[in-house]
Design a protein around this motif. Sequence first.
Motif, PDB file in Angstrom:
ATOM      1  N   ARG A  23      41.548  33.436  52.205  1.00 20.03           N
ATOM      2  CA  ARG A  23      41.384  32.096  51.855  1.00 20.03           C
ATOM      3  C   ARG A  23      39.782  31.899  51.397  1.00 20.03           C
ATOM      4  NH1 ARG A  23      43.516  29.642  55.545  1.00 20.03           N
ATOM      5  NH2 ARG A  23      41.792  29.148  56.840  1.00 20.03           N
ATOM      6  N   ARG A  24      38.930  32.565  52.260  1.00 18.09           N
ATOM      7  CA  ARG A  24      37.617  32.378  52.150  1.00 18.09           C
ATOM      8  C   ARG A  24      37.075  33.032  50.936  1.00 18.09           C
ATOM      9  NH1 ARG A  24      37.169  32.833  57.507  1.00 18.09           N
ATOM     10  NH2 ARG A  24      36.715  34.953  57.323  1.00 18.09           N
ATOM     11  N   VAL A  25      37.806  34.119  50.637  1.00 19.27           N
ATOM     12  CA  VAL A  25      37.437  34.917  49.251  1.00 19.27           C
ATOM     13  C   VAL A  25      38.050  34.131  48.122  1.00 19.27           C
ATOM     14  CG1 VAL A  25      37.990  36.994  47.908  1.00 19.27           C
ATOM     15  CG2 VAL A  25      37.683  37.280  50.464  1.00 19.27           C
ATOM     16  N   ARG A  26      39.189  33.759  48.145  1.00 22.62           N
ATOM     17  CA  ARG A  26      39.405  32.827  47.054  1.00 22.62           C
ATOM     18  C   ARG A  26      38.691  31.562  46.794  1.00 22.62           C
ATOM     19  NH1 ARG A  26      45.150  34.118  45.783  1.00 22.62           N
ATOM     20  NH2 ARG A  26      45.137  32.117  44.587  1.00 22.62           N
ATOM     21  N   GLN A  27      38.087  30.844  47.791  1.00 21.84           N
ATOM     22  CA  GLN A  27      37.247  29.834  47.784  1.00 21.84           C
ATOM     23  C   GLN A  27      35.847  30.349  46.860  1.00 21.84           C
ATOM     24  OE1 GLN A  27      36.857  28.667  51.609  1.00 21.84           O
ATOM     25  NE2 GLN A  27      38.707  27.292  51.464  1.00 21.84           N
ATOM     26  N   HIS A  28      35.420  31.407  47.035  1.00 25.21           N
ATOM     27  CA  HIS A  28      34.308  32.150  46.552  1.00 25.21           C
ATOM     28  C   HIS A  28      34.314  32.283  45.165  1.00 25.21           C
ATOM     29  CE1 HIS A  28      30.565  34.072  45.959  1.00 25.21           C
ATOM     30  NE2 HIS A  28      31.246  34.937  45.660  1.00 25.21           N
ATOM     31  N   LEU A  29      35.760  32.917  44.981  1.00 27.67           N
ATOM     32  CA  LEU A  29      36.080  33.168  43.541  1.00 27.67           C
ATOM     33  C   LEU A  29      36.012  31.991  42.567  1.00 27.67           C
ATOM     34  CD1 LEU A  29      38.485  36.183  44.100  1.00 27.67           C
ATOM     35  CD2 LEU A  29      36.014  36.577  43.543  1.00 27.67           C
ATOM     36  N   ALA A  30      36.689  30.835  43.280  1.00 32.16           N
ATOM     37  CA  ALA A  30      36.617  29.714  42.609  1.00 32.16           C
ATOM     38  C   ALA A  30      35.358  29.081  42.032  1.00 32.16           C
ATOM     39  CB  ALA A  30      37.645  28.797  43.453  1.00 32.16           C
ATOM     40  N   ARG A  31      34.524  29.564  42.694  1.00 39.33           N
ATOM     41  CA  ARG A  31      33.195  28.984  42.373  1.00 39.33           C
ATOM     42  C   ARG A  31      32.008  30.050  41.950  1.00 39.33           C
ATOM     43  NH1 ARG A  31      30.167  29.785  46.807  1.00 39.33           N
ATOM     44  NH2 ARG A  31      31.112  30.045  48.648  1.00 39.33           N
ATOM     45  N   CYS A  32      32.351  31.283  41.564  1.00 38.09           N
ATOM     46  CA  CYS A  32      31.723  32.434  41.258  1.00 38.09           C
ATOM     47  C   CYS A  32      32.189  33.028  40.239  1.00 38.09           C
ATOM     48  CB  CYS A  32      31.151  33.336  42.373  1.00 38.09           C
ATOM     49  SG  CYS A  32      30.236  34.641  42.032  1.00 38.09           S
ATOM     50  N   ARG A  33      31.621  32.678  38.866  1.00 38.97           N
ATOM     51  CA  ARG A  33      32.245  33.340  37.745  1.00 38.97           C
ATOM     52  C   ARG A  33      32.104  35.019  37.561  1.00 38.97           C
ATOM     53  NH1 ARG A  33      34.064  32.163  32.422  1.00 38.97           N
ATOM     54  NH2 ARG A  33      34.594  34.449  31.652  1.00 38.97           N
ATOM     55  N   PRO A  34      30.847  35.493  37.975  1.00 35.98           N
ATOM     56  CA  PRO A  34      30.446  36.941  37.632  1.00 35.98           C
ATOM     57  C   PRO A  34      31.440  37.605  38.996  1.00 35.98           C
ATOM     58  CG  PRO A  34      28.332  35.747  38.034  1.00 35.98           C
ATOM     59  CD  PRO A  34      29.343  34.784  38.283  1.00 35.98           C
ATOM     60  N   CYS A  35      31.743  37.239  40.099  1.00 33.53           N
ATOM     61  CA  CYS A  35      32.583  37.750  41.141  1.00 33.53           C
ATOM     62  C   CYS A  35      34.266  37.605  40.409  1.00 33.53           C
ATOM     63  CB  CYS A  35      32.618  37.254  42.197  1.00 33.53           C
ATOM     64  SG  CYS A  35      30.999  37.792  43.375  1.00 33.53           S
ATOM     65  N   THR A  36      34.354  36.735  39.782  1.00 35.69           N
ATOM     66  CA  THR A  36      35.761  36.509  39.381  1.00 35.69           C
ATOM     67  C   THR A  36      35.970  37.485  38.133  1.00 35.69           C
ATOM     68  OG1 THR A  36      35.827  34.162  39.881  1.00 35.69           O
ATOM     69  CG2 THR A  36      37.329  35.035  38.131  1.00 35.69           C
ATOM     70  N   ASP A  37      34.865  37.485  37.367  1.00 33.81           N
ATOM     71  CA  ASP A  37      34.968  38.636  36.397  1.00 33.81           C
ATOM     72  C   ASP A  37      35.363  40.250  36.837  1.00 33.81           C
ATOM     73  OD1 ASP A  37      34.751  36.918  34.584  1.00 33.81           O
ATOM     74  OD2 ASP A  37      32.809  37.173  33.829  1.00 33.81           O
ATOM     75  N   LYS A  38      34.548  40.594  38.070  1.00 32.10           N
ATOM     76  CA  LYS A  38      34.452  41.837  38.550  1.00 32.10           C
ATOM     77  C   LYS A  38      35.778  41.777  39.161  1.00 32.10           C
ATOM     78  CE  LYS A  38      29.630  42.123  39.416  1.00 32.10           C
ATOM     79  NZ  LYS A  38      28.753  42.001  40.339  1.00 32.10           N
ATOM     80  N   VAL A  39      36.398  40.956  39.730  1.00 29.90           N
ATOM     81  CA  VAL A  39      37.708  40.983  40.466  1.00 29.90           C
ATOM     82  C   VAL A  39      38.904  41.206  39.395  1.00 29.90           C
ATOM     83  CG1 VAL A  39      39.430  39.675  41.771  1.00 29.90           C
ATOM     84  CG2 VAL A  39      37.073  39.737  42.711  1.00 29.90           C
ATOM     85  N   HIS A  40      38.747  40.476  38.289  1.00 32.37           N
ATOM     86  CA  HIS A  40      39.623  40.797  37.367  1.00 32.37           C
ATOM     87  C   HIS A  40      39.592  42.039  36.656  1.00 32.37           C
ATOM     88  CE1 HIS A  40      40.126  36.171  36.284  1.00 32.37           C
ATOM     89  NE2 HIS A  40      40.913  36.494  37.173  1.00 32.37           N
ATOM     90  N   PHE A  41      38.489  42.507  36.479  1.00 30.77           N
ATOM     91  CA  PHE A  41      38.488  43.876  36.003  1.00 30.77           C
ATOM     92  C   PHE A  41      38.917  45.077  37.138  1.00 30.77           C
ATOM     93  CE2 PHE A  41      36.493  48.224  35.539  1.00 30.77           C
ATOM     94  CZ  PHE A  41      37.058  48.453  34.312  1.00 30.77           C
TER      95      PHE A  41
END
Lengths: 77, 196
Positions: free
Chosen positions: A24-42
Amino acid sequence: MTCEEAVARLYEYLDRELDPGTRRRVRQHLARCRPCTDKVHFEAYFLAQLRRCLVSERAPASLYRRLEALVAAVRVK
Amino acid sequence: MAKTSAATPKVLERGSPLAILCESCVNALYSVAVRLTRRRDTAEDLVQDTYVRALRARARYDEELGAKGWLFAIMRRLHLDDVRRLRRSPQVDSLDDREDFVLYEHLSRDAAASSAEEAFLAHYLDGCLAATVEALPEDLKLPLLLSAGGFTYREMARILGWPVGTVMSRLHRARRLVQRLLVQQCRETGQREDGP
């Protein structure tokens, strides 16, 4: 959770191996961090390509015939 | 300690749960065997040998591992025996695999692609991904293949006989190393000569 902390748990997150609270904490971070979200998607895409590439072989008919003969021999015994 | 079933041939009767599970594992075993051995004919032999060993050892069937995990554990042992016999040595151990996101960062610089994923498709769907995995050292390749086969960290730990922490570190290291090798290949073949 910081970017460094989220990145450190990235593969456990993608492998669904994190406990619910950390996930849940990782998801919360990803919800507000575009650079990390892009890396996770890749990375998710990369792992999907690995799966597709590594477990897509179809066993040939010759192998099935060999295995059927094996199992048949065991049953006869 | 693993539970074992009684030595009964019923476990292999047509339609029995184990027989159905074993049959459903053939493609998964063959896929991994191809990557381990790098040869389709040798992969067939490895899968057949795995079933021969499983049939002989069916009295020691590990219910906690399940049929798929049990067969993979047997195949892994047979493969490592072959590797030791042939004394194949890994070639890519020394590469630095500590850096995260090396492939993502590399592909994100591709101005022609709208995303790193699109750049990946353009550069790597030509078989070099599989070849890169096949070239990994055995202790990195095995967790990568098992993970692709859908096993959890805990299941892999039981199959490989390693602590869960070792499985995690080797699996994550293998993924980073594959990315590092792909970037290295990309640079060496000049596919990115118009990059930044």
